[in-house]
Design a protein around this motif. Structure first.
Motif, PDB file in Angstrom:
ATOM      1  N   ALA A   1      37.831   3.764 -13.771  1.00 29.45           N
ATOM      2  CA  ALA A   1      37.526   3.706 -12.346  1.00 29.45           C
ATOM      3  C   ALA A   1      36.479   4.763 -11.991  1.00 29.45           C
ATOM      4  O   ALA A   1      35.553   4.494 -11.212  1.00 29.45           O
TER       5      ALA A   1
ATOM      6  N   SER B   1      33.952  -3.935   3.912  1.00 31.41           N
ATOM      7  CA  SER B   1      34.459  -4.452   2.635  1.00 31.41           C
ATOM      8  C   SER B   1      34.163  -3.463   1.512  1.00 31.41           C
ATOM      9  O   SER B   1      35.024  -3.184   0.671  1.00 31.41           O
ATOM     10  N   PHE B   2      32.961  -2.925   1.501  1.00 30.27           N
ATOM     11  CA  PHE B   2      32.573  -1.934   0.491  1.00 30.27           C
ATOM     12  C   PHE B   2      33.480  -0.709   0.578  1.00 30.27           C
ATOM     13  O   PHE B   2      33.970  -0.210  -0.439  1.00 30.27           O
ATOM     14  N   THR B   3      33.729  -0.234   1.781  1.00 35.30           N
ATOM     15  CA  THR B   3      34.572   0.939   1.977  1.00 35.30           C
ATOM     16  C   THR B   3      35.992   0.683   1.467  1.00 35.30           C
ATOM     17  O   THR B   3      36.584   1.541   0.817  1.00 35.30           O
ATOM     18  N   LYS B   4      36.510  -0.489   1.738  1.00 33.36           N
ATOM     19  CA  LYS B   4      37.860  -0.824   1.260  1.00 33.36           C
ATOM     20  C   LYS B   4      37.914  -0.846  -0.262  1.00 33.36           C
ATOM     21  O   LYS B   4      38.855  -0.338  -0.872  1.00 33.36           O
ATOM     22  N   HIS B   5      36.891  -1.409  -0.886  1.00 34.57           N
ATOM     23  CA  HIS B   5      36.862  -1.455  -2.346  1.00 34.57           C
ATOM     24  C   HIS B   5      36.729  -0.054  -2.941  1.00 34.57           C
ATOM     25  O   HIS B   5      37.378   0.255  -3.955  1.00 34.57           O
ATOM     26  N   MET B   6      35.915   0.765  -2.326  1.00 34.51           N
ATOM     27  CA  MET B   6      35.762   2.138  -2.825  1.00 34.51           C
ATOM     28  C   MET B   6      37.070   2.912  -2.650  1.00 34.51           C
ATOM     29  O   MET B   6      37.463   3.668  -3.551  1.00 34.51           O
ATOM     30  N   ASP B   7      37.742   2.738  -1.534  1.00 30.81           N
ATOM     31  CA  ASP B   7      39.032   3.401  -1.330  1.00 30.81           C
ATOM     32  C   ASP B   7      40.031   2.991  -2.407  1.00 30.81           C
ATOM     33  O   ASP B   7      40.788   3.820  -2.916  1.00 30.81           O
ATOM     34  N   THR B   8      40.019   1.715  -2.754  1.00 25.95           N
ATOM     35  CA  THR B   8      40.909   1.225  -3.806  1.00 25.95           C
ATOM     36  C   THR B   8      40.576   1.879  -5.145  1.00 25.95           C
ATOM     37  O   THR B   8      41.479   2.296  -5.885  1.00 25.95           O
ATOM     38  N   LEU B   9      39.302   1.983  -5.461  1.00 23.05           N
ATOM     39  CA  LEU B   9      38.900   2.630  -6.714  1.00 23.05           C
ATOM     40  C   LEU B   9      39.331   4.097  -6.747  1.00 23.05           C
ATOM     41  O   LEU B   9      39.806   4.590  -7.775  1.00 23.05           O
TER      42      LEU B   9
END
Length: 136
Positions: A40, A17-25
């Protein structure tokens, strides 16, 4: 043994989940307005301070943002210079700081006088904090 397995699975879900959020940022930093990109980057900077695994990707993105054509027309140039200053001040890699200094000096010819003045002031402050820069 069962508790360890459950804990391992929970940690894996949290990391995913953290990785997905960081990728989005990181995607936000390359799309949309530059003002949104700066915000961002500020959020990623806060995360990078506590998670060294994110730091290299953050600095690469910040380095790329120096030559972003959207910077010239951004209304948040002071915020950007502040982020750049905090990032350079906290960076432990002297070669990377020197690369930032070089890139910043290269791109100043494309900027307006207020940004140039702010960037030169930033470089002066960074050189007083980072003593090895003065010897190069």
């Amino acid at each position: 043994m069962r508790c360890e397995f459950v804990l391992d699975q929970v940690c894996k879900v949290v990391d995913d989940s953290f990785t997905k959020h960081m990728d989005t940022l990181f995607k936000i930093t390359h799309a949309g307005t530059f003002n949104t990109s700066i915000q961002a980057l500020q959020l990623i900077y806060q995360v990078a301070r506590s998670r060294p695994a994110v730091a290299d990707r953050y600095y690469r993105t910040l380095y790329d943002s120096l030559i972003d054509p959207r910077l010239v027309t951004s209304s948040k140039q002071a915020m950007y210079l502040n982020l750049l200053f905090k990032s350079l001040k906290s960076d432990t890699s002297l070669p990377r700081v020197m690369a930032f200094v070089k890139r910043l000096l290269q791109m100043l010819g494309l900027q307006q006088p207020p940004f140039i003045c702010g960037a030169l002031f930033l470089l002066g402050e960074v050189s007083t904090i980072c003593a090895p820069l003065n010897s190069h």
